[in-house]
Design a protein around this motif. Structure first.
Motif, PDB file in Angstrom:
ATOM      1  N   LEU A 143       2.099  13.818  -3.586  1.00 17.80           N
ATOM      2  CA  LEU A 143       2.881  12.582  -3.532  1.00 17.80           C
ATOM      3  C   LEU A 143       3.373  12.264  -2.127  1.00 17.80           C
ATOM      4  N   ILE A 144       3.527  13.274  -1.271  1.00 20.09           N
ATOM      5  CA  ILE A 144       3.913  13.020   0.124  1.00 20.09           C
ATOM      6  C   ILE A 144       2.724  12.463   0.911  1.00 20.09           C
ATOM      7  N   LYS A 145       1.547  12.990   0.637  1.00 20.08           N
ATOM      8  CA  LYS A 145       0.367  12.493   1.331  1.00 20.08           C
ATOM      9  C   LYS A 145       0.084  11.030   1.012  1.00 20.08           C
ATOM     10  N   ALA A 146       0.253  10.648  -0.235  1.00 19.79           N
ATOM     11  CA  ALA A 146      -0.215   9.346  -0.713  1.00 19.79           C
ATOM     12  C   ALA A 146       0.348   8.157   0.072  1.00 19.79           C
ATOM     13  N   PRO A 147       1.664   8.031   0.283  1.00 20.45           N
ATOM     14  CA  PRO A 147       2.149   6.862   1.032  1.00 20.45           C
ATOM     15  C   PRO A 147       1.676   6.838   2.479  1.00 20.45           C
ATOM     16  N   VAL A 148       1.511   8.020   3.070  1.00 19.56           N
ATOM     17  CA  VAL A 148       0.993   8.057   4.449  1.00 19.56           C
ATOM     18  C   VAL A 148      -0.442   7.542   4.473  1.00 19.56           C
ATOM     19  N   PHE A 149      -1.243   7.981   3.509  1.00 16.74           N
ATOM     20  CA  PHE A 149      -2.606   7.477   3.415  1.00 16.74           C
ATOM     21  C   PHE A 149      -2.611   5.962   3.206  1.00 16.74           C
ATOM     22  N   GLY A 150      -1.725   5.472   2.349  1.00 15.07           N
ATOM     23  CA  GLY A 150      -1.656   4.030   2.105  1.00 15.07           C
ATOM     24  C   GLY A 150      -1.297   3.258   3.359  1.00 15.07           C
ATOM     25  N   PHE A 151      -0.363   3.795   4.128  1.00 17.51           N
ATOM     26  CA  PHE A 151       0.030   3.133   5.375  1.00 17.51           C
ATOM     27  C   PHE A 151      -1.150   3.056   6.341  1.00 17.51           C
ATOM     28  N   ILE A 152      -1.879   4.159   6.491  1.00 19.30           N
ATOM     29  CA  ILE A 152      -3.005   4.190   7.424  1.00 19.30           C
ATOM     30  C   ILE A 152      -4.109   3.232   6.972  1.00 19.30           C
ATOM     31  N   ILE A 153      -4.392   3.195   5.675  1.00 20.17           N
ATOM     32  CA  ILE A 153      -5.449   2.327   5.161  1.00 20.17           C
ATOM     33  C   ILE A 153      -5.111   0.862   5.405  1.00 20.17           C
TER      34      ILE A 153
ATOM     35  N   ALA B 200       0.829  -1.213   0.000  1.00 15.57           N
ATOM     36  CA  ALA B 200       0.000   0.000   0.000  1.00 15.57           C
ATOM     37  C   ALA B 200       0.858   1.257   0.000  1.00 15.57           C
ATOM     38  N   ILE B 201       1.956   1.247   0.749  1.00 15.29           N
ATOM     39  CA  ILE B 201       2.837   2.425   0.796  1.00 15.29           C
ATOM     40  C   ILE B 201       3.454   2.691  -0.574  1.00 15.29           C
ATOM     41  N   VAL B 202       3.878   1.646  -1.259  1.00 13.86           N
ATOM     42  CA  VAL B 202       4.571   1.818  -2.539  1.00 13.86           C
ATOM     43  C   VAL B 202       3.605   2.185  -3.660  1.00 13.86           C
ATOM     44  N   THR B 203       2.446   1.550  -3.676  1.00 10.70           N
ATOM     45  CA  THR B 203       1.534   1.754  -4.810  1.00 10.70           C
ATOM     46  C   THR B 203       0.697   3.028  -4.696  1.00 10.70           C
ATOM     47  N   MET B 204       0.466   3.528  -3.503  1.00  6.95           N
ATOM     48  CA  MET B 204      -0.387   4.703  -3.361  1.00  6.95           C
ATOM     49  C   MET B 204       0.151   5.937  -4.093  1.00  6.95           C
ATOM     50  N   PRO B 205       1.450   6.268  -4.030  1.00  7.69           N
ATOM     51  CA  PRO B 205       1.923   7.421  -4.825  1.00  7.69           C
ATOM     52  C   PRO B 205       1.708   7.228  -6.325  1.00  7.69           C
ATOM     53  N   LEU B 206       1.900   5.998  -6.802  1.00  8.20           N
ATOM     54  CA  LEU B 206       1.690   5.735  -8.225  1.00  8.20           C
ATOM     55  C   LEU B 206       0.222   5.888  -8.596  1.00  8.20           C
ATOM     56  N   LEU B 207      -0.663   5.370  -7.752  1.00  7.05           N
ATOM     57  CA  LEU B 207      -2.100   5.510  -8.016  1.00  7.05           C
ATOM     58  C   LEU B 207      -2.531   6.971  -7.916  1.00  7.05           C
ATOM     59  N   ALA B 208      -1.974   7.700  -6.951  1.00  8.53           N
ATOM     60  CA  ALA B 208      -2.332   9.119  -6.808  1.00  8.53           C
ATOM     61  C   ALA B 208      -1.880   9.909  -8.030  1.00  8.53           C
ATOM     62  N   PHE B 209      -0.673   9.628  -8.534  1.00  8.21           N
ATOM     63  CA  PHE B 209      -0.198  10.319  -9.735  1.00  8.21           C
ATOM     64  C   PHE B 209      -1.079   9.975 -10.937  1.00  8.21           C
ATOM     65  N   TRP B 210      -1.465   8.714 -11.036  1.00 12.13           N
ATOM     66  CA  TRP B 210      -2.370   8.289 -12.116  1.00 12.13           C
ATOM     67  C   TRP B 210      -3.712   9.025 -12.000  1.00 12.13           C
ATOM     68  N   ALA B 211      -4.203   9.187 -10.765  1.00 18.39           N
ATOM     69  CA  ALA B 211      -5.467   9.902 -10.565  1.00 18.39           C
ATOM     70  C   ALA B 211      -5.322  11.376 -10.954  1.00 18.39           C
ATOM     71  N   MET B 212      -4.219  11.989 -10.575  1.00 21.64           N
ATOM     72  CA  MET B 212      -3.993  13.385 -10.969  1.00 21.64           C
ATOM     73  C   MET B 212      -3.979  13.527 -12.486  1.00 21.64           C
ATOM     74  N   LEU B 213      -3.263  12.634 -13.151  1.00 19.19           N
ATOM     75  CA  LEU B 213      -3.124  12.716 -14.605  1.00 19.19           C
ATOM     76  C   LEU B 213      -4.475  12.562 -15.303  1.00 19.19           C
ATOM     77  N   THR B 214      -5.243  11.559 -14.900  1.00 20.14           N
ATOM     78  CA  THR B 214      -6.535  11.331 -15.559  1.00 20.14           C
ATOM     79  C   THR B 214      -7.523  12.451 -15.244  1.00 20.14           C
ATOM     80  N   ALA B 215      -7.463  13.012 -14.036  1.00 17.68           N
ATOM     81  CA  ALA B 215      -8.343  14.144 -13.712  1.00 17.68           C
ATOM     82  C   ALA B 215      -8.002  15.361 -14.572  1.00 17.68           C
ATOM     83  N   ILE B 216      -6.720  15.600 -14.769  1.00 15.37           N
ATOM     84  CA  ILE B 216      -6.306  16.724 -15.616  1.00 15.37           C
ATOM     85  C   ILE B 216      -6.746  16.491 -17.062  1.00 15.37           C
ATOM     86  N   ILE B 217      -6.652  15.249 -17.524  1.00 17.29           N
ATOM     87  CA  ILE B 217      -7.103  14.939 -18.887  1.00 17.29           C
ATOM     88  C   ILE B 217      -8.611  15.159 -19.016  1.00 17.29           C
ATOM     89  N   GLY B 218      -9.369  14.701 -18.013  1.00 18.08           N
ATOM     90  CA  GLY B 218     -10.815  14.911 -18.045  1.00 18.08           C
ATOM     91  C   GLY B 218     -11.173  16.384 -18.045  1.00 18.08           C
TER      92      GLY B 218
END
Length: 356
Positions: free
Chosen positions: A296-306, A245-263
């Motif tokens: 990107l700093i928030k994302a791994p912390v969120f992943g750890f908590i989840i 969860a710690i490793v993948t959350m920044p990648l998923l968050a970046f993917w979410a940012m990118l797709t939101a900007i595209i939308g």
């Protein structure tokens, strides 16, 4: 059955549930006073014993001829025939409910804090002895938490980008400032909505799965079996999930940012007539690098908590299948609550250091 003039009821053979209907009718047909002679009874079950006991209790019948085995069963039935005292539920007022909630909250917080410490010790043990790191389990969790979530997170973020752009444009058009819709889309998705919505989606998708998986293993006693053979459940079950969860959350968050900007860019192009090249240039100008780092700093912390909350609730499951559903729900609620609280803390912290 033999019935005499002095109101004696003397059943013979088996006095069991198969004959309870006809036997009861024969008893009801005899007037009081009544004597029940069980000397010819060869076999009796609980239903027959209850019928005899009830007749003795309600009609004051006299019981004779019972063998020792029949007498023991009748004594057991009589012993069980006691009224149960029904204790009415206690009425708890608002103050009492608030107190119970506070106690439960405190117990959960203390338990989660202890589980946090155990997880850190598990990471320390794995770091000190790398051979105990379960690479295959981590890769499997990468697939569960990250790869399989790309589709739903991308679609959700894409639609959020469109919605943010549309709602922002409606308000900004009143002041002739539609171009600032790009500022709104860029900053709010990169800094806040990207990591936050990703965390909420991961909490509902992966946090609940962690609680359900570990809870099921608790019911089937697999966790106890691990402890028996000397395997730490924290190292085998919790550490791979938390690490993934710690490793993948920044990648998923970046993917979410990118797709939101595209939308948002597609909406600005089709709805506001802003060309894609202008949209990209404007986005690069108005979104500072600090916003990307904040997300990107928030994302791994969120992943750890989840992951921590999901595994913690899974470990709390007792030997009851209903507990799996309850703890899974608690894991999702607890994860989302902690994520939102941490997001508020991050907002205050980054504002205080000038990352506005």
């Amino acid at each position: 059955m033999n019935e005499t003039d002095n109101h004696v009821f003397a059943p013979s053979g088996a006095l069991t549930i198969a004959r309870v209907g006809s036997t009861q009718r024969d008893i009801d047909a005899l007037p009081d006073p009544l004597t029940i002679d069980l000397s010819s009874v060869e076999r009796i079950d609980t239903v027959g014993a209850w019928m005899v006991h009830r007749t003795v209790r309600d009609r004051g019948a006299k019981l004779v001829g019972a063998s020792s085995e029949v007498g023991k069963l009748l004594d057991q039935v009589a012993e069980a025939d006691r009224p149960n005292e029904i204790v009415p539920p206690k009425k708890i007022g608002a103050v009492g409910e608030l107190g119970e909630w506070a106690i439960q909250f405190g117990q959960t917080f203390v338990g989660l804090l202890g589980f946090f410490g155990a997880t850190l010790m598990g990471f320390a043990s794995v770091i000190s002895r790398p051979k105990r790191f379960r690479f295959n389990a981590v890769v499997q969790q990468f697939d569960v938490v990250g790869v399989r979530a790309l589709g739903i997170i991308g679609l959700m973020s894409f639609l959020i980008g469109i919605v943010v752009g549309q709602q922002g444009a409606v308000q900004l058009q009143q002041f002739g400032a539609e171009v600032y819709t790009i500022n709104l889309i860029g900053r709010i998705t990169v800094r806040e909505l990207g990591p936050l919505m990703t965390a909420i989606m991961v909490a509902g998708r992966s946090g609940s799965a962690f609680a359900a998986q570990i809870g099921t293993m608790k019911i089937t006693e697999e966790v106890d079996a691990m402890r028996t053979i000397g395997v730490s459940p924290i190292e085998a079950l919790v550490v791979p999930r938390v690490f993934a969860a710690i490793v993948t959350m920044p990648l998923l968050a970046f993917w979410a940012m990118l797709t939101a900007i595209i939308g948002g860019g597609i909406f600005c192009w089709l709805g506001l007539g802003i060309p894609p090249l202008t949209y990209i240039q404007r986005m690069a100008e108005v979104v500072p690098a600090s916003d990307l780092w904040v997300g990107l700093i928030k994302a791994p912390v969120f992943g750890f908590i989840i992951a921590l909350a999901g595994c913690f609730q899974g470990m709390l499951v007792a030997n009851d299948s209903e507990q799996v559903g309850l703890k899974t729900t608690a894991a999702v609620v607890q994860s989302i609550f902690l994520v939102i609280v941490l997001d508020a803390v991050f907002a205050v912290f980054f504002s205080s250091i000038g990352w506005l």
